[in-house]
Scaffold this motif. Sequence first.
Motif: not given
Length: 90
Positions: A22-34, A36-39
């Motif tokens: 779960m921690v790995k999944y949520f870190k990946e989601q956080q990274y994907q959001q970062l 997407e926001d930095s594009t």
Amino acid sequence: MTTTQQKDNTTIEYQRTKAKEMVKYFKEQQYQQLVEDSTVFGFTKKNEINNGRWTMFGLLVGMMTEYATGVDFIDQIKLLVNVLGIADLD
């Protein structure tokens, strides 16, 4: 299986493994959001909203200029191209 047997089969190691997943999944989601926001370039929601606003502004200025001068929008573009020296459209 009864409920008590299911609880007995859930070990601490199993819970620890699931927690790590779960921690790995949520870190990946956080990274994907970062990411997407930095594009900055390309077809992003923010860029498309800004493009639409600038287009509406340009059309509004064109219509106001047509109202004030009597020169329609197409002739305004021709005049701009002539003045800037891009092409001779006369």
